[in-house]
Design a protein around this motif. Structure first.
Motif, PDB file in Angstrom:
ATOM      1  N   PRO A  77       0.815  -1.215   0.000  1.00 23.82           N
ATOM      2  CA  PRO A  77       0.000   0.000   0.000  1.00 23.82           C
ATOM      3  C   PRO A  77       0.849   1.268   0.000  1.00 23.82           C
ATOM      4  O   PRO A  77       0.745   2.117   0.894  1.00 23.82           O
ATOM      5  CB  PRO A  77      -0.791  -0.143   1.299  1.00 23.82           C
ATOM      6  CG  PRO A  77       0.155  -0.855   2.217  1.00 23.82           C
ATOM      7  CD  PRO A  77       0.937  -1.801   1.350  1.00 23.82           C
ATOM      8  N   ILE A  78       1.715   1.408  -1.016  1.00 26.01           N
ATOM      9  CA  ILE A  78       2.568   2.603  -1.135  1.00 26.01           C
ATOM     10  C   ILE A  78       1.814   3.600  -2.005  1.00 26.01           C
ATOM     11  O   ILE A  78       1.766   3.465  -3.231  1.00 26.01           O
ATOM     12  CB  ILE A  78       3.929   2.267  -1.759  1.00 26.01           C
ATOM     13  CG1 ILE A  78       4.605   1.123  -1.006  1.00 26.01           C
ATOM     14  CG2 ILE A  78       4.833   3.499  -1.778  1.00 26.01           C
ATOM     15  CD1 ILE A  78       5.872   0.607  -1.686  1.00 26.01           C
ATOM     16  N   ASN A  79       1.204   4.610  -1.392  1.00 21.90           N
ATOM     17  CA  ASN A  79       0.311   5.456  -2.173  1.00 21.90           C
ATOM     18  C   ASN A  79       1.043   6.476  -3.040  1.00 21.90           C
ATOM     19  O   ASN A  79       0.427   7.369  -3.620  1.00 21.90           O
ATOM     20  CB  ASN A  79      -0.735   6.137  -1.280  1.00 21.90           C
ATOM     21  CG  ASN A  79      -0.140   7.206  -0.376  1.00 21.90           C
ATOM     22  OD1 ASN A  79       1.078   7.297  -0.210  1.00 21.90           O
ATOM     23  ND2 ASN A  79      -0.994   8.006   0.222  1.00 21.90           N
ATOM     24  N   GLY A  84      -0.738   1.247  -5.536  1.00 30.08           N
ATOM     25  CA  GLY A  84      -0.019   0.904  -4.317  1.00 30.08           C
ATOM     26  C   GLY A  84       1.356   0.313  -4.558  1.00 30.08           C
ATOM     27  O   GLY A  84       2.078  -0.019  -3.629  1.00 30.08           O
ATOM     28  N   ASP A 109      -3.406   1.274   4.171  1.00 30.72           N
ATOM     29  CA  ASP A 109      -2.717   2.478   4.625  1.00 30.72           C
ATOM     30  C   ASP A 109      -3.433   3.042   5.849  1.00 30.72           C
ATOM     31  O   ASP A 109      -4.535   3.593   5.730  1.00 30.72           O
ATOM     32  CB  ASP A 109      -2.702   3.521   3.501  1.00 30.72           C
ATOM     33  CG  ASP A 109      -1.878   4.744   3.850  1.00 30.72           C
ATOM     34  OD1 ASP A 109      -1.519   4.924   5.036  1.00 30.72           O
ATOM     35  OD2 ASP A 109      -1.579   5.543   2.933  1.00 30.72           O
ATOM     36  N   ALA A 116      -9.033   2.103   5.199  1.00 27.56           N
ATOM     37  CA  ALA A 116      -8.160   0.958   5.471  1.00 27.56           C
ATOM     38  C   ALA A 116      -8.953  -0.222   6.012  1.00 27.56           C
ATOM     39  O   ALA A 116      -8.754  -1.372   5.593  1.00 27.56           O
ATOM     40  CB  ALA A 116      -7.065   1.358   6.449  1.00 27.56           C
ATOM     41  N   LEU A 134       2.217  -3.311   5.932  1.00 33.52           N
ATOM     42  CA  LEU A 134       2.028  -1.896   6.234  1.00 33.52           C
ATOM     43  C   LEU A 134       3.306  -1.112   5.963  1.00 33.52           C
ATOM     44  O   LEU A 134       4.416  -1.657   6.086  1.00 33.52           O
ATOM     45  CB  LEU A 134       1.638  -1.715   7.708  1.00 33.52           C
ATOM     46  CG  LEU A 134       0.394  -2.464   8.202  1.00 33.52           C
ATOM     47  CD1 LEU A 134       0.276  -2.344   9.717  1.00 33.52           C
ATOM     48  CD2 LEU A 134      -0.855  -1.946   7.515  1.00 33.52           C
ATOM     49  N   TYR A 135       3.141   0.163   5.621  1.00 30.31           N
ATOM     50  CA  TYR A 135       4.264   1.086   5.462  1.00 30.31           C
ATOM     51  C   TYR A 135       4.052   2.261   6.401  1.00 30.31           C
ATOM     52  O   TYR A 135       2.909   2.688   6.616  1.00 30.31           O
ATOM     53  CB  TYR A 135       4.369   1.572   4.007  1.00 30.31           C
ATOM     54  CG  TYR A 135       4.907   0.513   3.083  1.00 30.31           C
ATOM     55  CD1 TYR A 135       6.255   0.481   2.733  1.00 30.31           C
ATOM     56  CD2 TYR A 135       4.073  -0.476   2.580  1.00 30.31           C
ATOM     57  CE1 TYR A 135       6.755  -0.509   1.897  1.00 30.31           C
ATOM     58  CE2 TYR A 135       4.568  -1.480   1.749  1.00 30.31           C
ATOM     59  CZ  TYR A 135       5.901  -1.495   1.418  1.00 30.31           C
ATOM     60  OH  TYR A 135       6.401  -2.481   0.602  1.00 30.31           O
ATOM     61  N   SER A 138       2.819   7.961   4.347  1.00 29.50           N
ATOM     62  CA  SER A 138       2.034   8.173   3.143  1.00 29.50           C
ATOM     63  C   SER A 138       2.539   9.428   2.450  1.00 29.50           C
ATOM     64  O   SER A 138       3.127  10.320   3.074  1.00 29.50           O
ATOM     65  CB  SER A 138       0.547   8.358   3.480  1.00 29.50           C
ATOM     66  OG  SER A 138      -0.027   7.156   3.905  1.00 29.50           O
TER      67      SER A 138
END
Length: 355
Positions: A77-79, A84, A109, A116, A134-135, A138
């Protein structure tokens, strides 16, 4: 039994950018890791790297070009990317196309809590994941925002929902900042309260030991539900073997020999080719007698290596190694691999472009 605890099929193409300069900064960071931690013969130019990697490419890289048997494919989930980075669709493809080769982690995210929670439930229905990726930050039009694992309003509701939905693991990207972002959210101490508050969840520190070795080791020592995922850290074995040795030694020195039961091998494919670190680890990794005496370290036996390379991951997820092995007998990858290991990137769209 060799298991990759973190595999991805990233879409790093420019038309997938969603955050301008931050998107390119993430791709630059990925390619920097790829080039800097890969040996000669396993490096791709920026042009051939920064593209949309397909799931079949990742699968063939793992199971035909390398000696892996099983993998966990992550939704990322890398926006900074529209999908992602590694989409739900690709994880679904992995589950449907090769269910005996892949498990999957969902990805959400926490900076958008309602979205989420809804997305997590949808992904559980669609993907049947066994964990969440998870990261810690954002990317927005105004810059970068981050969150912490011990946040009772953002993080804890997601952990509770994961528990309620029957998920086992929470994998959190730590140690390696993605681009020009504050380091604060990539540190380790916020994991303490999360691990204490949710003892029935397993917290998986992705890139564990790449930085903050002592902090990571003390978490392993204090919390039996903290694990280390060696994605990217494993590539130090090839690029900087002395550094890799110091990472593993540091984890054991502070956490004790029991830490070896909660280290999980991971390659980070498609960012890094999975074969070189695996080959080096199996054939060469050990502590010298002098180092063992000086630091009080155990011998790294083949049994220890087998735990790290796959048995620890399978144990965490309640999978029987013999069953996993039987399920992949005679499949398309086993047949292809029996003909001999393919050359690096030979089975991908970048055939012949490695250097």
């Amino acid at each position: 039994m060799v298991v990759d605890a973190s595999a991805h099929s990233y879409n790093l193409a420019e038309d997938n950018y969603a955050a301008g300069r931050y998107s390119k900064a993430v791709v630059d960071a990925f390619h920097g890791a790829h080039y800097g931690l890969s040996p000669v013969g396993h490096r791709l130019s920026y042009e051939n790297f920064a593209r949309d990697w397909t799931l079949p490419e990742t699968a063939k890289m793992l199971f035909v070009e390398s000696d892996y048997d099983f993998a966990c494919h992550h939704v990322t989930p890398i926006n900074a990317f529209k999908d992602g980075g590694c989409s739900v669709a690709k994880a679904k493809e992995a589950r449907e196309q090769w269910p005996n080769r892949f498990q999957v982690y969902a990805g959400v995210d926490p900076m958008f809590p309602e979205q989420a929670l809804d997305s997590l439930e949808q992904q559980v229905d669609e993907l049947k994941p066994v964990g969440i990726k998870l990261y810690p930050n954002s990317y927005t039009a105004d810059g970068v925002v981050g969150w912490h694992m011990d946040d009772p309003e953002l993080a804890f509701p997601i952990f509770q929902r994961a528990l309620d939905l029957g998920l086992k693991a929470i994998a959190i990207h730590k140690a390696i900042p993605l681009g020009p972002v504050p380091m604060d959210h990539y540190r380790m101490d916020d994991i303490d309260a999360a691990a204490a508050a949710f003892p029935d969840l397993q917290f998986e520190v992705v890139h564990g030991g790449f930085a903050f070795i002592e902090e990571t080791a003390f978490q392993l020592a204090r919390f039996p539900n903290v694990w280390v995922n060696l994605e990217t850290t494993s590539n130090l074995a090839v690029a900087k073997p002395g550094a890799f040795q110091r990472v593993i030694a540091g984890l054991i020195t502070h956490a004790g020999e029991g830490a070896l039961d909660r280290l999980m091998w991971a390659s980070g494919a498609s960012v890094l080719h999975p074969e070189p670190p695996l080959k080096w680890f199996w054939e060469h990794f050990h502590f010298s007698e002098e180092m063992r005496e000086r630091e009080g370290l155990p011998e790294i036996t083949e049994e220890v290596k087998r735990k790290i390379l796959g048995l620890n991951y399978l144990r965490m997820h309640g999978l029987d190694p013999k069953t996993v092995a039987k399920n992949i007998e005679g499949d398309e990858f086993a047949i292809a691999r029996a003909k001999g290991k393919a050359a690096p990137f030979e089975t991908s769209l970048s055939k012949g472009l490695a250097k």
